[in-house]
Scaffold this active site. Structure first.
Site, PDB file in Angstrom:
ATOM      1  N   ASP A   1       0.824  -1.221   0.000  1.00  0.00           N
ATOM      2  CA  ASP A   1       0.000   0.000   0.000  1.00  0.00           C
ATOM      3  C   ASP A   1       0.856   1.267   0.000  1.00  0.00           C
ATOM      4  O   ASP A   1       0.644   2.184   0.828  1.00  0.00           O
ATOM      5  CB  ASP A   1      -0.917   0.044   1.245  1.00  0.00           C
ATOM      6  CG  ASP A   1      -1.682  -1.252   1.464  1.00  0.00           C
ATOM      7  OD1 ASP A   1      -2.076  -1.878   0.461  1.00  0.00           O
ATOM      8  OD2 ASP A   1      -1.876  -1.636   2.631  1.00  0.00           O
TER       9      ASP A   1
ATOM     10  N   GLU B   1     -11.108  -0.888  -3.621  1.00  0.00           N
ATOM     11  CA  GLU B   1     -10.462  -0.124  -2.545  1.00  0.00           C
ATOM     12  C   GLU B   1      -9.359   0.757  -3.132  1.00  0.00           C
ATOM     13  O   GLU B   1      -9.150   0.796  -4.345  1.00  0.00           O
ATOM     14  CB  GLU B   1      -9.854  -1.093  -1.521  1.00  0.00           C
ATOM     15  CG  GLU B   1      -8.805  -2.027  -2.125  1.00  0.00           C
ATOM     16  CD  GLU B   1      -8.460  -3.206  -1.222  1.00  0.00           C
ATOM     17  OE1 GLU B   1      -9.155  -3.437  -0.216  1.00  0.00           O
ATOM     18  OE2 GLU B   1      -7.486  -3.924  -1.551  1.00  0.00           O
TER      19      GLU B   1
HETATM   20  O1  FUB Z   1      -2.661  -3.827   3.465  1.00  0.00           O
HETATM   21  C1  FUB Z   1      -3.926  -4.059   4.045  1.00  0.00           C
HETATM   22  C2  FUB Z   1      -5.029  -3.872   3.026  1.00  0.00           C
HETATM   23  O2  FUB Z   1      -4.785  -4.695   1.893  1.00  0.00           O
HETATM   24  C3  FUB Z   1      -5.171  -2.485   2.443  1.00  0.00           C
HETATM   25  O3  FUB Z   1      -5.849  -1.593   3.275  1.00  0.00           O
HETATM   26  C4  FUB Z   1      -5.904  -2.793   1.191  1.00  0.00           C
HETATM   27  O4  FUB Z   1      -5.944  -1.730   0.277  1.00  0.00           O
HETATM   28  C5  FUB Z   1      -5.173  -4.002   0.695  1.00  0.00           C
HETATM   29  O5  FUB Z   1      -4.006  -3.658   0.014  1.00  0.00           O
END
Ligand code: FUB
Length: 464
Positions: free
Chosen positions: A188, A354
């Site tokens: 991320d 997301e």
């Molecule tokens: O790294 C944890 C979670 O996995 C993130 O918040 C999402 O976007 C996904 O990458």
């Protein structure tokens, strides 16, 4: 699990080998990067793995490529603690102890494995050497015995000190891939620039169920050589309402302060995620929780309250985007830590999962996001364009996706930065760590992102 005592930090230097048991090393650090470890009292013999076991064997220029690969490790952020280190093999496994033997295994992400695979540098027996104590058994050190590597209880004897001392050497099998940009497991990535310098804020990865607790910051002038600024926010001591799920940080600057937006949850009881905001005087922190409570609580809006991102328009107005399952945007108040709930808008585009990200180029706003699940090799980045930071948005297509021929799976949760003063753009993203990663063992990569004359984004070809 016990926490190691204050670390002795070692200064490692190349130079002629002088074995002087009992002489302490000068102060220095164990630098992250690709290395080989040579025995102090058996010069020419190196730490390696063979049939999954840690061994000490001779390695020479005439050794097979496999032997050289097996004798090469990447020093990475400690899986159990950023104060110590883990050693990753060239085939993506981690050196760990089990039944007091050293062996290599894939990271399961559970706390026992992470502790067994974390080691802390101590003074070696000679200047320019180091010894590695166990993170969870600090009285024990990695030591060679009968050509094997063992985790033995430290003895203050010349023989033990020499058997447990190693020199850092140039790697027998240097890195061939460009990535990852910072060694180890991170995800991320929020890549941005402040005052002409690049800053990278990732999630710390390698934890089962993404249960990591802290964020580090890295900075660079060239996107190649990075300085590790250490931990900038740790949910445990720094955030009263969250103790795990330290996910997806994003940092924005305003009026001389830096605001870190992040997701967090509680390991016990409430398993929901919330979004918080922390503030600092410097892009490398230390950050402190600005509100003492979440900025957005779980359940306040539909979808998961994770993956915050801030875009600031040319007029100085900042906008907060967030959400998994549904995407939302709201103008932030000038204090950067509050907003008018009546102005929250749903902007979920087709395919959205997301990781919303917004940028502006030539008066076009680009809304980008990740599709599918981060555990899937089909995790990917799509985008839309619009006339304002609030849309309306027109979906344009996929920017980044897997490239199996190059071993690249699940590239996503990205950010984009413009090289200051230019029209050169870079995209930072995570993918399954190459070669042995998965949806909780991810690494950060950066590639160029280019635009066509009509303003559409050319598909990025991710490079290993
Ligand atoms: O790294 C944890 C979670 O996995 C993130 O918040 C999402 O976007 C996904 O990458």
């Amino acid at each position: 699990m016990r926490i190691p005592s204050v670390l002795a930090v070692l200064a490692l230097s190349a130079g002629p080998l002088t074995v002087s048991p009992g002489v302490s090393a000068a102060a220095a650090t164990l630098p992250a990067g690709v290395r080989s470890f040579e025995s102090v009292n058996q010069p020419g013999s190196y730490v390696r793995h063979q049939e999954s076991l840690g061994r000490l064997t001779p390695v020479t220029a005439g050794s097979s490529q496999q032997t050289k690969l097996d004798a090469t490790f990447t020093v990475v952020n400690g899986l159990a603690s950023p104060s110590c280190y883990s050693l990753q093999t060239r085939n993506g496994l981690f050196l760990r102890h089990r039944d007091w033997r050293l062996r290599v295994d894939a990271n399961t992400g559970d706390s026992a494995f992470r502790a067994d695979a974390t080691f802390c540098p101590q003074d070696g027996s000679v200047a320019g050497s180091l010894s590695l104590s166990s993170y969870n058994y600090p009285a024990r050190r990695i030591r060679h015995r009968d050509s094997g590597l063992w985790l033995d209880t430290y003895q203050d004897s010349p023989n033990f000190r020499a058997d447990s001392s190693f020199r850092l050497k140039s790697p027998w099998a240097p890195k061939v891939n460009k990535g990852p940009v910072v060694p180890g497991l991170f995800a991320d990535p929020h890549l941005t620039s402040f005052n002409g310098r690049y800053y990278l804020y990732p999630t710390t990865d390698g934890y089962a169920s993404w249960s990591g607790t802290y964020y580090k910051a890295f900075s660079s002038t060239d996107l190649v050589n990075w300085t590790d600024h250490g931990v900038i926010l740790d949910h445990g001591p720094d955030v009263s309402w969250a103790d795990n799920s330290a996910w997806a940080p994003a940092v924005a600057a305003k009026n001389g302060s830096y605001y870190l937006y992040f997701s967090g949850g509680l390991a016990r009881g409430d398993t929901s995620k919330h979004i918080g905001v922390a503030v600092a005087d410097s892009p490398t922190g230390p950050f402190r929780d600005a509100l003492g409570r979440p900025l957005i609580r779980s359940g306040q809006y539909t979808g998961q309250a994770i993956d915050p991102m801030v875009f600031t328009d040319d007029d100085g107005q900042s906008y907060l985007y967030w959400g998994q399952g549904a995407a939302r945007v709201v103008p932030l108040n000038p204090d950067m830590v509050s907003f008018d709930p009546a102005r929250v808008r749903v902007i979920t585009p087709p395919g959205y999962n997301e990781a919303a990200f917004v940028l502006k180029r030539n008066d076009i706003y680009y809304f980008m996001w990740s599709e599918n699940d981060t555990r899937s090799e089909d995790y990917r980045v799509a985008y839309a364009t619009g006339p304002t930071p609030l849309g309306p948005w027109t979906k344009r297509g996929i920017v980044l996706q897997k490239r199996l021929g190059a071993g690249i799976k699940g590239p996503g949760h990205h950010s984009v930065v413009r090289a200051p003063g230019t029209d050169t753009w870079h995209i930072a993203y995570h993918r399954f760590a190459i070669p042995a990663g998965n949806g909780t063992n991810r690494e950060v990569a950066i590639d160029r992102m280019e635009f066509n004359a009509d303003g559409t984004i050319r598909p990025v070809v991710p490079t290993p």
